[in-house]
Scaffold this motif. Structure first.
Motif, PDB file in Angstrom:
ATOM      1  N   PHE A  49       2.015   8.547   4.586  1.00 29.67           N
ATOM      2  CA  PHE A  49       3.548   8.900   4.096  1.00 29.67           C
ATOM      3  C   PHE A  49       4.113   7.654   3.534  1.00 29.67           C
ATOM      4  O   PHE A  49       4.973   7.941   2.310  1.00 29.67           O
ATOM      5  N   PHE A  50       3.815   6.503   3.889  1.00 28.70           N
ATOM      6  CA  PHE A  50       4.281   5.200   3.128  1.00 28.70           C
ATOM      7  C   PHE A  50       3.858   5.358   1.547  1.00 28.70           C
ATOM      8  O   PHE A  50       4.734   4.963   0.765  1.00 28.70           O
ATOM      9  N   LEU A  51       2.422   5.742   1.410  1.00 27.20           N
ATOM     10  CA  LEU A  51       1.945   5.712   0.029  1.00 27.20           C
ATOM     11  C   LEU A  51       2.616   6.736  -0.863  1.00 27.20           C
ATOM     12  O   LEU A  51       2.766   6.664  -1.926  1.00 27.20           O
ATOM     13  N   ALA A 102       3.004   7.043  -6.391  1.00 27.69           N
ATOM     14  CA  ALA A 102       3.927   8.035  -5.855  1.00 27.69           C
ATOM     15  C   ALA A 102       4.654   8.955  -6.976  1.00 27.69           C
ATOM     16  O   ALA A 102       4.759   8.579  -8.163  1.00 27.69           O
ATOM     17  N   ASP A 103       4.682   9.981  -6.247  1.00 27.45           N
ATOM     18  CA  ASP A 103       5.595  10.947  -6.951  1.00 27.45           C
ATOM     19  C   ASP A 103       7.174  10.873  -6.548  1.00 27.45           C
ATOM     20  O   ASP A 103       7.587  10.947  -5.576  1.00 27.45           O
ATOM     21  N   ALA A 132      10.057  10.838  -3.139  1.00 23.89           N
ATOM     22  CA  ALA A 132      10.356   9.507  -2.788  1.00 23.89           C
ATOM     23  C   ALA A 132      11.005   9.378  -1.271  1.00 23.89           C
ATOM     24  O   ALA A 132      11.060   8.459  -0.923  1.00 23.89           O
ATOM     25  N   ASN A 133      11.405  10.617  -0.676  1.00 24.18           N
ATOM     26  CA  ASN A 133      12.094  10.652   0.633  1.00 24.18           C
ATOM     27  C   ASN A 133      11.055  10.882   1.714  1.00 24.18           C
ATOM     28  O   ASN A 133      11.572  10.820   2.843  1.00 24.18           O
ATOM     29  N   SER A 134       9.801  11.003   1.328  1.00 28.43           N
ATOM     30  CA  SER A 134       8.805  11.340   2.195  1.00 28.43           C
ATOM     31  C   SER A 134       8.768  10.378   3.409  1.00 28.43           C
ATOM     32  O   SER A 134       8.623  10.615   4.705  1.00 28.43           O
ATOM     33  N   TRP A 135       8.823   8.930   3.129  1.00 23.98           N
ATOM     34  CA  TRP A 135       8.539   7.812   4.004  1.00 23.98           C
ATOM     35  C   TRP A 135       9.834   8.037   4.824  1.00 23.98           C
ATOM     36  O   TRP A 135       9.800   7.852   6.360  1.00 23.98           O
ATOM     37  N   LYS A 136      10.961   8.127   4.344  1.00 26.15           N
ATOM     38  CA  LYS A 136      12.273   8.062   5.199  1.00 26.15           C
ATOM     39  C   LYS A 136      12.122   9.394   6.237  1.00 26.15           C
ATOM     40  O   LYS A 136      12.748   9.318   7.256  1.00 26.15           O
ATOM     41  N   GLN A 137      11.442  10.582   5.646  1.00 29.26           N
ATOM     42  CA  GLN A 137      11.670  11.613   6.549  1.00 29.26           C
ATOM     43  C   GLN A 137      10.521  11.497   7.735  1.00 29.26           C
ATOM     44  O   GLN A 137      10.895  11.939   8.619  1.00 29.26           O
ATOM     45  N   TYR A 138       9.375  10.847   7.350  1.00 19.63           N
ATOM     46  CA  TYR A 138       8.414  10.545   8.401  1.00 19.63           C
ATOM     47  C   TYR A 138       8.908   9.684   9.404  1.00 19.63           C
ATOM     48  O   TYR A 138       8.907   9.797  10.709  1.00 19.63           O
ATOM     49  N   VAL A 176      -1.347  -2.301   2.914  1.00 19.21           N
ATOM     50  CA  VAL A 176      -1.718  -0.980   2.177  1.00 19.21           C
ATOM     51  C   VAL A 176      -1.512  -0.646   0.862  1.00 19.21           C
ATOM     52  O   VAL A 176      -2.321  -0.186  -0.042  1.00 19.21           O
ATOM     53  N   LEU A 177      -0.400  -1.348   0.427  1.00 11.36           N
ATOM     54  CA  LEU A 177      -0.091  -1.418  -1.108  1.00 11.36           C
ATOM     55  C   LEU A 177      -1.122  -2.213  -1.707  1.00 11.36           C
ATOM     56  O   LEU A 177      -1.232  -1.653  -2.921  1.00 11.36           O
TER      57      LEU A 177
END
Length: 295
Positions: free
Chosen positions: A217-219, A226-227, A231-237, A284-285
């Motif tokens: 989810f971070f990536l 990144a799409d 962009a909010n996937s990491w915050k949602q996770y 990871v990045l």
């Protein structure tokens, strides 16, 4: 020379192991019937776990450390049943005892096992349903069904199953009349559920899925590919982590406001499961950027 795995009947050895189990148990029944020696069925029942592990290891030809560990695990988790079936516990002629089934320990064990198997089966079915029907949008955590109450409900269910089996098996020690050595052996078989719990929490379970899931989810939000729409996937996770218990199923409205200290200790969400953006995120990045660069 590396030998290829042997493919027998199906890809997962399910039919093969079913046939082996059927043949092994029927042979025990036949010997017991012919020789009037029923203890052979105790042996065939208790040894079945080990035989299946050994056969699939040998024909699979994948000799990794985890395979040996699996054999040890299979032998260890079978201890409650093996010791229960042993003459020292079950043979009344040499001091064993066999209280009538239905003790309070039996009932409690059945309830714990039934709850565990229900949670495990339901969680697996829900996960399959959500994935096959694409019920969870891309970039969102699986915050539905049991997965909204626990991040790993199948693990919790499996742990309950083994505790339930152990509770049933120790009935002769709690409700019967056994020598102290036999009673100690039954109580000592607690290593079965304990080992399962330790492996799932500190070995092949949670540690292998928690950080990889966070990395994914971070990536999605921060990686080189990144799409912007996600962009909010990491915050949602991160919100999902904050409101969802790692193991013990709890309603989010109860879990979310709990102090972090309680979550990190009593509720087992230990610090080493956590994905640290400053440490893990940078690594990871860097890894993702190297993979994205043309060779």
């Amino acid at each position: 020379m590396i030998m290829a795995p042997v493919h027998v009947l199906d890809r997962y050895y399910l039919l093969l192991t079913f046939l082996i189990t059927t043949g092994w148990q029927l042979s025990g029944f036949a010997i017991a019937y012919s020789l009037k020696f029923d203890k052979i069925t105790d042996f065939t029942g208790g040894s079945n776990f080990f035989i299946l592990a050994l056969v699939t290891l040998l024909i699979g030809n994948t000799f990794y450390a985890r395979n040996i560990g699996q054999i040890i695990w299979v032998w260890t988790v079978s201890m409650p049943v093996v010791i229960l079936n042993s003459p020292s516990v079950s043979d009344k002629r040499i001091g064993g005892d066999n209280p009538k089934f239905g003790t309070s320990r039996d009932i409690a064990g059945i309830i714990v096992w039934a709850v565990g198997i229900t949670i495990e089966a339901t969680a697996d079915q829900q996960k399959y349903f959500y994935k096959s029907r694409k019920k969870i949008p891309k970039g969102e955590p699986p915050n539905r069904g049991l997965w909204a109450w626990s991040r790993h409900p199948p693990y919790f269910g499996e742990i309950l199953c083994w505790w339930g089996i152990w509770m049933i098996c120790i009935s002769p020690a709690t409700n019967g009349s056994l020598p102290s050595s036999s009673r100690s052996a039954l109580y000592g078989s607690v290593v079965s559920p304990l080992l399962t719990m330790i492996l799932l929490m500190f070995g092949s379970g949670l540690p292998t899925v928690e950080k990889p899931a966070a990395k994914k989810f971070f990536l999605i939000s921060n990686g080189p590919n990144a799409d912007p729409a996600l962009a909010n996937s990491w915050k949602q996770y991160q919100a999902y982590l904050n409101k969802t218990s790692i193991l013990v199923p709890l309603p989010p409205f109860i879990y979310r406001p709990l102090p972090k200290f309680i979550k990190r200790t009593i509720l087992l969400d230990f610090p080493f499961y956590q994905f640290d953006e400053d440490k893990d995120g940078v690594a990871v990045l860097h890894e993702a950027q190297e993979e994205a660069e043309p060779q």
